[in-house]
Design a protein around this motif. Structure first.
Motif, PDB file in Angstrom:
ATOM      1  N   VAL A 133      91.063  77.503  51.580  1.00  0.00           N
ATOM      2  CA  VAL A 133      90.119  76.939  51.340  1.00  0.00           C
ATOM      3  C   VAL A 133      89.762  76.186  52.678  1.00  0.00           C
ATOM      4  CG1 VAL A 133      88.322  75.249  49.994  1.00  0.00           C
ATOM      5  CG2 VAL A 133      90.457  76.331  49.327  1.00  0.00           C
ATOM      6  N   LYS A 134      89.038  75.694  53.068  1.00  0.00           N
ATOM      7  CA  LYS A 134      88.315  75.009  53.995  1.00  0.00           C
ATOM      8  C   LYS A 134      87.381  73.767  53.547  1.00  0.00           C
ATOM      9  CE  LYS A 134      89.971  77.757  57.460  1.00  0.00           C
ATOM     10  NZ  LYS A 134      90.923  77.743  58.286  1.00  0.00           N
ATOM     11  N   HIS A 135      87.275  72.950  54.991  1.00  0.00           N
ATOM     12  CA  HIS A 135      87.065  71.362  54.490  1.00  0.00           C
ATOM     13  C   HIS A 135      86.539  70.881  56.089  1.00  0.00           C
ATOM     14  CE1 HIS A 135      90.360  71.543  50.950  1.00  0.00           C
ATOM     15  NE2 HIS A 135      89.162  70.975  50.515  1.00  0.00           N
ATOM     16  N   GLU A 187      84.958  71.095  50.378  1.00  0.00           N
ATOM     17  CA  GLU A 187      85.369  72.214  50.418  1.00  0.00           C
ATOM     18  C   GLU A 187      84.108  73.242  50.852  1.00  0.00           C
ATOM     19  OE1 GLU A 187      86.484  73.861  47.336  1.00  0.00           O
ATOM     20  OE2 GLU A 187      87.868  73.040  46.589  1.00  0.00           O
ATOM     21  N   HIS A 189      82.163  76.999  51.507  1.00  0.00           N
ATOM     22  CA  HIS A 189      82.084  77.974  51.300  1.00  0.00           C
ATOM     23  C   HIS A 189      81.775  78.871  52.327  1.00  0.00           C
ATOM     24  CE1 HIS A 189      84.333  76.632  47.220  1.00  0.00           C
ATOM     25  NE2 HIS A 189      83.155  75.775  47.038  1.00  0.00           N
ATOM     26  N   SER A 197      85.503  73.322  60.392  1.00  0.00           N
ATOM     27  CA  SER A 197      86.038  72.784  58.833  1.00  0.00           C
ATOM     28  C   SER A 197      87.226  71.975  59.105  1.00  0.00           C
ATOM     29  CB  SER A 197      86.401  74.265  58.532  1.00  0.00           C
ATOM     30  OG  SER A 197      86.901  74.771  59.724  1.00  0.00           O
TER      31      SER A 197
END
Length: 213
Positions: A133-135, A187, A189, A197
Motif C-alpha cells: 500500500v502506498k501512502h 493511503e 489508491h 507516495s
C-alpha cells in the motif's frame, strides 16, 4: 461388385460417429468457422463438445447450410478452449480475460479447464493483493490550542502519524503558546495524478526527531 463396395462406403460415411464416420468436424461459433478433429472434441467425455461430436440424440444441435454445427457463443473465447483440447495448455492473448474463458469452459463443461482457469485467477488475485500500500504524507503546523480540533476533524482517509513539538512561538497573556508539527498520512489508491507516495525529506526528519523524544 465394385459398385456395391462404393455404395457401402457412401452409406458408412453417412452413418454418424460410428465406424466410417468423418474424422473432421466443422463448427460455426458465433459466425466464425473452426475445423477440428473428432478426437480433439472427445478429450473430455463429460463435455458438451464430446456429446456434439458423438451426435448425441438428446442434444438439440442445428447445422448451417455448409453442414457446420451452430454454436451461439463468442468465437474469440472459443479459440483458447479449442486449443486447450488440442494440446492441453491454456494460452491467452493479452486482450482476453481469464473470466471470459472461464465462462466458456463452464458452458462446454470442460472440468479440467475450469479448474485450471480458477487456479490462474486465484493466483493473479493473490499477486494483486500483495502489492504494498502506498501512502502520501503531509506536515501541518499548528498551535497547542488548535491541536485537538485539527486531529479530531481529520477526514477523507487522513490519519495521524507523528507529532513534533517545535517550542513556543509567542506569549498569549501570561501563557506561552506552544507550536507543533503534525505528520499525517493517507493511503494512495490512484497514482495517476503523479502524487509522491514516499514521505518528504522534511517528514522523514520530523519522524526521526519525534521518535527520539
Amino acid at each position: 461388385m465394385r459398385v456395391c463396395l462404393n455404395r457401402l462406403r457412401m452409406e458408412l460415411g453417412r452413418s454418424g460417429p460410428g465406424v466410417g464416420a468423418s474424422k473432421w468436424i466443422r463448427l460455426n461459433v458465433g459466425g466464425t468457422y473452426f475445423l477440428t478433429t473428432r478426437q480433439t472434441l472427445c478429450r473430455d467425455p463429460k463435455s458438451f463438445l464430446y456429446r456434439l461430436s458423438q451426435a448425441d440424440p438428446e442434444l438439440d444441435s442445428d447445422k448451417d447450410e455448409t453442414g457446420a454445427y451452430l454454436i451461439d457463443r463468442d468465437p474469440a473465447y472459443f479459440g483458447p478452449v479449442l486449443n486447450y483440447l488440442r494440446h492441453g495448455k491454456l494460452v491467452l492473448n493479452r486482450d482476453l480475460a481469464e473470466e471470459g474463458v472461464l465462462e466458456e469452459a463452464e458452458f462446454y463443461n470442460i472440468t479440467s479447464l475450469i479448474k485450471l482457469i480458477k487456479d490462474k485467477i486465484r493466483e493473479r488475485d493473490c499477486k494483486t493483493s500483495q502489492v504494498p500500500v502506498k501512502h502520501v504524507y503531509r506536515v501541518l503546523q499548528c498551535q497547542e490550542e488548535e491541536l485537538t480540533q485539527m486531529v479530531s476533524t481529520m477526514s477523507d482517509g487522513w490519519k495521524f502519524e507523528q507529532l513534533v513539538s517545535i517550542g513556543s512561538s509567542y506569549n498569549y497573556g501570561n501563557e506561552d503558546q506552544a507550536e507543533f508539527l503534525c505528520v499525517v498520512s493517507k493511503e494512495l489508491h490512484n497514482q495517476s495524478y503523479g502524487t509522491n507516495s514516499e514521505p518528504s525529506e522534511k517528514a522523514k526528519i520530523l519522524q526521526e526527531r519525534g521518535s527520539r523524544m
